[in-house]
Design a protein around this motif. Structure first.
Motif, short mmCIF file in Angstrom:
data_model
loop_
_atom_site.label_atom_id
_atom_site.label_comp_id
_atom_site.label_asym_id
_atom_site.label_seq_id
_atom_site.Cartn_x
_atom_site.Cartn_y
_atom_site.Cartn_z
N LEU A 121 28.37 5.04 -38.81
CA LEU A 121 26.93 5.28 -38.90
C LEU A 121 26.63 6.75 -39.17
O LEU A 121 25.72 7.07 -39.94
CB LEU A 121 26.24 4.83 -37.61
N ALA A 122 27.39 7.63 -38.57
CA ALA A 122 27.20 9.06 -38.81
C ALA A 122 27.49 9.40 -40.26
O ALA A 122 26.72 10.12 -40.91
CB ALA A 122 28.10 9.87 -37.88
N THR A 123 28.59 8.87 -40.79
CA THR A 123 28.95 9.13 -42.18
C THR A 123 27.91 8.56 -43.14
O THR A 123 27.55 9.21 -44.13
CB THR A 123 30.34 8.53 -42.49
N ALA A 124 27.40 7.36 -42.84
CA ALA A 124 26.38 6.75 -43.69
C ALA A 124 25.11 7.60 -43.70
O ALA A 124 24.50 7.81 -44.76
CB ALA A 124 26.08 5.34 -43.21
N ALA A 125 24.69 8.10 -42.55
CA ALA A 125 23.49 8.94 -42.48
C ALA A 125 23.70 10.23 -43.26
O ALA A 125 22.80 10.70 -43.97
CB ALA A 125 23.15 9.24 -41.03
N ILE A 126 24.89 10.80 -43.17
CA ILE A 126 25.19 12.04 -43.91
C ILE A 126 25.16 11.76 -45.41
O ILE A 126 24.58 12.53 -46.19
CB ILE A 126 26.56 12.60 -43.47
N GLU A 131 23.47 9.53 -46.94
CA GLU A 131 22.08 9.26 -47.35
C GLU A 131 21.22 10.52 -47.32
O GLU A 131 20.04 10.46 -47.63
CB GLU A 131 21.48 8.20 -46.45
N GLY A 132 21.79 11.65 -46.92
CA GLY A 132 21.05 12.91 -46.90
C GLY A 132 20.17 13.09 -45.68
O GLY A 132 19.22 13.88 -45.72
N LYS A 133 20.47 12.41 -44.60
CA LYS A 133 19.65 12.51 -43.39
C LYS A 133 20.13 13.58 -42.43
O LYS A 133 19.54 13.77 -41.39
CB LYS A 133 19.60 11.14 -42.70
N VAL A 134 21.20 14.27 -42.80
CA VAL A 134 21.71 15.39 -41.99
C VAL A 134 21.69 16.62 -42.88
O VAL A 134 22.30 16.64 -43.95
CB VAL A 134 23.13 15.11 -41.47
N LYS A 135 20.99 17.67 -42.41
CA LYS A 135 20.83 18.87 -43.23
C LYS A 135 21.17 20.11 -42.41
O LYS A 135 20.87 20.19 -41.23
CB LYS A 135 19.41 18.98 -43.75
N LEU A 136 21.76 21.08 -43.08
CA LEU A 136 22.05 22.38 -42.53
C LEU A 136 21.24 23.38 -43.35
O LEU A 136 21.45 23.49 -44.56
CB LEU A 136 23.55 22.69 -42.61
N ALA A 137 20.30 24.05 -42.71
CA ALA A 137 19.42 25.01 -43.39
C ALA A 137 18.68 24.35 -44.56
O ALA A 137 18.52 24.94 -45.62
CB ALA A 137 20.21 26.22 -43.85
N GLY A 138 18.25 23.12 -44.39
CA GLY A 138 17.47 22.41 -45.40
C GLY A 138 18.29 21.82 -46.53
O GLY A 138 17.73 21.24 -47.45
N VAL A 139 19.60 21.95 -46.49
CA VAL A 139 20.46 21.43 -47.55
C VAL A 139 21.33 20.32 -46.97
O VAL A 139 21.94 20.48 -45.91
CB VAL A 139 21.37 22.56 -48.12
N SER A 140 21.41 19.19 -47.68
CA SER A 140 22.24 18.07 -47.23
C SER A 140 23.70 18.50 -47.19
O SER A 140 24.15 19.30 -48.00
CB SER A 140 22.10 16.89 -48.18
N VAL A 141 24.42 17.96 -46.22
CA VAL A 141 25.84 18.31 -46.05
C VAL A 141 26.70 17.10 -46.36
O VAL A 141 26.22 15.98 -46.43
CB VAL A 141 26.12 18.82 -44.62
N LYS A 142 27.99 17.34 -46.53
CA LYS A 142 28.96 16.27 -46.71
C LYS A 142 29.61 15.97 -45.37
O LYS A 142 29.62 16.81 -44.47
CB LYS A 142 30.03 16.68 -47.72
N ALA A 143 30.16 14.78 -45.23
CA ALA A 143 30.77 14.36 -43.96
C ALA A 143 31.96 15.22 -43.57
O ALA A 143 32.27 15.37 -42.40
CB ALA A 143 31.20 12.90 -44.05
#
Length: 138
Positions: free
Chosen positions: A25-30, A32-44
């Motif tokens: 679930l964490a990887t899927a959210a990442i 999908e762009g739902k996890v961001k660092l300083a406004g930029v989506s991150v990779k798993a």
């Protein structure tokens, strides 16, 4: 606290601190762009560092967390909350209550869906009595 590991992936970290129930679930959210660092989506596979601030959107709520320590394995909630600081506003915490449909609870809403056996009997009795009690037109 145990010594911090040198490298820790963001998907494993979010799972370990109990933001997500599984790493999948964490990887899927990442992804999908739902996890961001300083406004930029991150990779798993992004390594986590102490002091990083992440914005996370889950079906239940929005999170803004700051990493205070690295947790390699999943632990009890009381222990896991020591490894991040929750910087979410009250509005972010109430996000899921406004937007998440009721089916996220995992329970069926009462008095919806298929009727019970008792309700079906009542309906069939009602329908059969209506057919026999209808007065004829003069």
């Amino acid at each position: 606290m145990p010594p911090a590991p040198e490298k820790l992936r963001i998907d494993k970290y979010l799972w370990a601190i109990r933001i997500f129930k599984t790493r999948t679930l964490a990887t899927a959210a990442i992804d999908e762009g739902k996890v961001k660092l300083a406004g930029v989506s991150v990779k798993a596979s992004k390594p986590v560092s102490v002091g990083d601030r992440y914005e996370i959107r889950t079906p239940a709520r929005k999170w803004v967390i700051e990493v205070t320590g690295l947790l390699q394995n999943r632990q009890a909630y009381e222990e896991a909350i020591k490894y991040y600081a929750d910087l979410s506003t009250e509005e972010d915490k109430a996000f899921g209550q406004r937007h998440a449909p009721s089916f996220y609870t995992g329970k069926r809403m009462s008095k919806t869906g298929r009727p019970t056996k008792k309700e079906r009997r009542g309906l069939s009795d009602l329908l059969s009595s209506d057919e026999t009690d209808v007065p004829e037109a003069p």
